[in-house]
Enzyme design. Structure first.
Site, PDB file in Angstrom:
ATOM      1  CG  ASP A   1      -1.936   2.786   6.252  1.00 31.54           C
ATOM      2  OD1 ASP A   1      -2.271   2.335   5.132  1.00 31.54           O
ATOM      3  OD2 ASP A   1      -2.290   3.901   6.670  1.00 31.54           O
TER       4      ASP A   1
ATOM      5  CG  ASP B   1      -1.966   8.189   1.684  1.00 30.43           C
ATOM      6  OD1 ASP B   1      -1.268   8.662   2.596  1.00 30.43           O
ATOM      7  OD2 ASP B   1      -2.723   8.866   0.972  1.00 30.43           O
TER       8      ASP B   1
ATOM      9  CG  ASP C   1      -1.723   1.204   1.395  1.00 27.88           C
ATOM     10  OD1 ASP C   1      -2.337   1.622   0.398  1.00 27.88           O
ATOM     11  OD2 ASP C   1      -1.742   1.773   2.506  1.00 27.88           O
TER      12      ASP C   1
HETATM   13 MG   LIG Z   1      -2.778   3.288   3.305  1.00 28.14          MG
END
Ligand SMILES: [Mg+2]
Length: 280
Positions: free
Chosen positions: A210, A16, A14
């Site tokens: 995240d 961001d 991922d």
């Molecule tokens: Mg993310």
């Protein structure tokens, strides 16, 4: 000559909250990516944000100091366009979204239309207005199928959260009573397509992210190995709330790189278990 056998494993990563926050590179992201490239370990960056094209994403990552190319990027816009081209080759779409989504649809043989589309496709963007919503609602009630690039309720920006694609889709769903089909993480449509891009099997694939609701849930559902980094939206104390958990939790990519270094970059699942920090 002795050939070093490359371990067969790879990463879906991922962006961001994993590689960067706003305009800041997260500690260790550059080292992690450099190691992957040096060791010929396959990887793809996986983003639910459909706003940018592959090229735009690369330009941004390069500016942040990461050594990456277009082949390393897989967006929900690409996954959506590929999915629609499989479902209905040469179809038509009315799009609420931006360049990344429009480009991907064109590249997959789709025409963007204002009347009687096969699909209403919704992505991220700032061009959203109520006139577009009214048009889309009538199209959906007239039989067009509602497709979401993702259902993320919001997106982090430097100035705080902004409404995400999922929030816009909820407006259309409520107005029409029609449920959208979503392609982005955690949908198996995008997760499986990304894994195939790596050319690896389920057991050889590790998802690093995240966000529990997208990255980790998608990874768990697909049977991938999962690594949660705490450099983005999720805190360690949030974890007990979830019915599923990641295999491994690390503060950031810096510590994941250390763990892999300590294990000579053998696939993490061959370790007894990567250590979950007691408190981060
Ligand atoms: Mg993310």
């Amino acid at each position: 000559m002795v050939q070093h056998s490359t371990p067969k494993f790879g990463f879906l990563i991922d962006m961001d909250g994993v590689l960067y926050r706003g305009t800041d590179l997260i500690n260790g992201a550059d080292r992690f990516v450099r190691e992957l490239r040096d060791r010929d370990i396959p990887f793809r960056f996986l983003t639910n944000n459909s706003q940018r094209t592959r090229r735009d994403v690369v330009a941004r990552l390069v500016r942040l100091g990461l050594d990456v190319e277009e082949e390393h990027v897989f967006t929900s816009a690409m996954a959506t366009a590929r999915f629609l081209a499989q479902q209905k080759p040469g179809g038509t779409a009315f799009v609420i979204g931006e360049g990344g989504l429009l480009t991907a649809l064109h590249q997959h043989g789709y025409a963007i239309v204002d009347h009687d589309p096969d699909y209403v496709v919704v992505g991220e963007g700032r061009t959203f207005n109520l006139e577009l919503v009214e048009v889309a609602v009538r199209m959906i009630l007239g039989g067009a199928k509602l497709i979401a690039t993702n259902m993320d309720p919001n997106c982090p920006t430097q100035n705080g959260l902004r409404p995400g694609c999922g929030a816009l889709v909820a407006l259309l769903e409520t107005a029409t009573g029609v449920k959208a089909f979503s392609v982005g993480k955690p949908s198996p449509v995008m997760m499986r397509a990304a894994r195939k891009e790596l050319g690896l099997t389920t057991d050889q694939t590790t998802m690093v992210g995240d966000t529990m609701e997208t990255d980790i849930l998608g990874g768990v559902q697909l049977g991938f190995h999962t690594v949660l980094v705490l450099s983005g939206g999720t805190k360690h104390e949030d974890l007990p709330r979830y019915t599923y958990s990641p295999e491994t939790v690390v503060p950031s990519l810096a510590e994941l790189t250390d763990l892999l270094d300590a294990n000579d970059w053998q696939p993490p699942w061959r370790q007894a278990r990567m250590r979950v920090p007691a408190r981060v």
